[in-house]
Design a protein around this motif. Structure first.
Motif, PDB file in Angstrom:
ATOM      1  N   PHE A  81       0.809  -1.219   0.000  1.00  0.00           N
ATOM      2  CA  PHE A  81       0.000   0.000   0.000  1.00  0.00           C
ATOM      3  C   PHE A  81       0.845   1.274   0.000  1.00  0.00           C
ATOM      4  O   PHE A  81       0.401   2.314  -0.484  1.00  0.00           O
ATOM      5  CB  PHE A  81      -0.934   0.000   1.217  1.00  0.00           C
ATOM      6  N   THR A 115       0.167   4.874  -2.038  1.00  0.00           N
ATOM      7  CA  THR A 115      -0.157   6.085  -1.277  1.00  0.00           C
ATOM      8  C   THR A 115       0.760   7.240  -1.670  1.00  0.00           C
ATOM      9  O   THR A 115       0.301   8.363  -1.910  1.00  0.00           O
ATOM     10  CB  THR A 115      -0.030   5.808   0.231  1.00  0.00           C
ATOM     11  N   ASN A 157      -6.800   3.225  -0.225  1.00  0.00           N
ATOM     12  CA  ASN A 157      -5.445   2.696  -0.081  1.00  0.00           C
ATOM     13  C   ASN A 157      -4.754   3.269   1.148  1.00  0.00           C
ATOM     14  O   ASN A 157      -4.054   2.554   1.876  1.00  0.00           O
ATOM     15  CB  ASN A 157      -4.645   3.037  -1.338  1.00  0.00           C
ATOM     16  N   MET A 162      -5.872   1.515   4.359  1.00  0.00           N
ATOM     17  CA  MET A 162      -5.273   0.193   4.504  1.00  0.00           C
ATOM     18  C   MET A 162      -3.802   0.309   4.904  1.00  0.00           C
ATOM     19  O   MET A 162      -3.294  -0.482   5.706  1.00  0.00           O
ATOM     20  CB  MET A 162      -5.408  -0.588   3.207  1.00  0.00           C
ATOM     21  N   GLY A 163      -3.111   1.281   4.348  1.00  0.00           N
ATOM     22  CA  GLY A 163      -1.710   1.476   4.706  1.00  0.00           C
ATOM     23  C   GLY A 163      -1.538   1.851   6.161  1.00  0.00           C
ATOM     24  O   GLY A 163      -0.614   1.380   6.837  1.00  0.00           O
ATOM     25  N   ALA A 219     -10.133  -4.789   1.119  1.00  0.00           N
ATOM     26  CA  ALA A 219      -9.500  -3.692   0.386  1.00  0.00           C
ATOM     27  C   ALA A 219      -9.709  -3.834  -1.115  1.00  0.00           C
ATOM     28  O   ALA A 219     -10.052  -2.857  -1.802  1.00  0.00           O
ATOM     29  CB  ALA A 219      -8.011  -3.646   0.712  1.00  0.00           C
TER      30      ALA A 219
END
Length: 469
Positions: A21, A25, A61, A64-65, A432
């Motif tokens: 991720f 990002t 994203n 999730m990161g 995700a």
């Protein structure tokens, strides 16, 4: 398999998963900022719709990161407490700057950007997403500075009484030659990754011929970003390989499974032989290329694994100081190979869509979409090579990986936590991907909806902030 192997496996799984991720990002934050800037400078609403569309995918994203990144810090206290005790005084400094400075900027201004579409002046709102983009890059720098100390320890002294390394020069840590070389390499790779994601999603809409006024400029931007990122990754990778050779010559030797010190050392694209590469027949070999990567000259001398191992034994005592050769050999090649595939794909898409063309072959767009996995594989194998090539050290020449394990953590504890993380991460990746695919397939908002939520400051001071997504 013992507790050390399980702990290393767990850290590897969580790190590689998190790094799926991170590049997206970093890259998408810049692309969204560019798209919004194009909207403000040209007034074309197609750029606004693209900003809204990619902004939503960027936020998925980013979330999730953040979730997976938190787990990384827990790892140091869970399975690697002796490592944390030894290096915490140094390792904690750049990580503190990352949290208190870079992440603070990133998280604050992403919130303002989300809620400020109809509250802030356009120029201020635009500045917010640019600050987010710079924040992500600053965050990467501080984290890479911490990792660079593991590759090439600088700016420290050993406190023999406390049995740990202590920081003496924070500037040296931040200007470590490894981080100065690794940072541009990581940023360019992130741009390439985000560019390929933009190409792949746009390819889906090209395949169905929907909203081409939005996706064609986005795809061209993705192609340009991939090409710039790919070329930059190659150039910065060449610089990083030379720094790596000067600081960790064993890692360069392991990348080629080169056991004997050699002038004009070749680079084998493919070799058939023993698993450790000690014996084998090169099938495809480029003369002098390894010497060029290591020294900058095709006739340069590259030290072999056997000679370096003998030198390290004289310095650090008896033992085997070579990493696991099959993994370093193939991860190095897979990193380069998948990166080159991504770059080639971008060049083909650029050529096929020039002057407004729309390729009609049925296999073209599905192939482009599947090629989206290539930069992710390249990034993953790159990190595997970087970390595995340093073994058996967790801090090169100072602290072995074996010494860094938590003394009170047993096999059962690590096995249960590894199984738990793997299960949770499997669920998270499904969520995700479902969210990403759902909104990617839905396409950009209509022009009316996009303009309605980007109307600028309202005359009503009591109007609540609008959640743009």
């Amino acid at each position: 398999m013992d507790v050390l192997d399980l702990a290393r496996l767990q850290f590897g799984v969580t790190t590689v998963y998190h790094f799926l991720f991170v590049p997206v990002t970093i890259g998408l934050s810049l692309l969204v900022a560019i798209l919004q800037t194009l909207w403000r400078t040209t007034g074309k609403n197609s750029y606004l719709r693209a900003t809204k569309f990619w902004g939503k995918l960027f936020l998925i994203n980013l979330a999730m990161g953040l979730v997976t990144g938190i787990v990384q810090e827990f790892q140091f206290g869970m399975n690697w407490s002796d490592y944390s005790r030894f290096v915490g005084d140094i390792f904690g400094a750049p990580l503190a700057f990352e949290a208190l400075l870079a992440f603070f900027v990133e998280s604050t201004f992403i919130g303002i950007w989300i809620f400020g579409w109809d509250k802030l002046k356009p120029s201020i709102h635009l500045a917010c997403i640019w600050l987010v983009a710079f924040g992500t890059m600053a965050s990467a720098y501080f984290i890479l500075a911490a990792n660079a100390f593991m590759q090439n320890p600088v700016g420290y002294q050993i406190n023999e009484t406390a049995g740990r390394a202590e920081l003496t020069d924070f500037g040296a840590v931040l200007t470590n030659p490894v981080v100065l070389a690794a940072f541009p390499h990581t940023i360019f790779a992130s741009w390439m990754t985000a560019g390929v994601v933009v190409i792949a999603v746009s390819a889906y809409h090209f395949k169905h011929e929907r909203d081409l006024d939005v996706h064609r400029p986005a795809m061209r931007l993705g192609v340009l970003t991939t090409l710039v990122g790919g070329v930059g990754t190659a150039i910065s990778g060449d610089a990083l390989s030379k720094v790596m050779t000067s600081t960790q010559p064993m890692k360069m030797a392991a990348a080629e499974a080169l056991y004997e010190t050699t002038d004009n050392a070749p680079f084998s694209v493919l070799t058939i032989g023993s698993l450790d590469g000690r014996t084998g027949t090169p099938v495809v070999e480029i003369p002098g290329l390894l010497s060029y990567l290591a020294t900058g000259g095709f006739g340069g001398q590259v030290h072999g694994i056997d000679d370096l191992n003998a030198d390290y034994q004289a310095l650090y005592g008896a033992g085997d100081y070579a990493p696991y050769i099959p993994l370093t050999y193939w991860s190095f090649r897979l990193m380069i190979g998948f990166g080159m595939l991504a770059l080639a794909m971008a060049a083909i898409v650029w050529w096929s869509t020039r002057h407004g063309r729309l390729p009609s072959r049925r296999w073209f767009w599905p192939t482009v979409m599947w090629m989206a996995v290539t930069p992710f594989l390249a990034n993953s194998f790159g990190w595997i090579f970087t970390e595995m090539g340093r073994q058996p050290w967790v801090v090169f020449s100072l602290f072995s990986t074996e010494a860094g394990i938590s003394p009170s953590v047993g096999m059962r504890t690590v096995a249960l936590s590894l199984a738990g993380f793997t299960l949770v991460y499997a669920v998270l990746i499904v969520i995700a991907l479902k969210l990403f695919f759902k909104f990617a397939k839905a396409g950009p908002p209509s022009e009316e909806d996009a303009l309605a939520s980007a109307s600028g400051p309202s005359d009503d001071p009591d109007k609540p902030m609008a959640f743009a997504y």
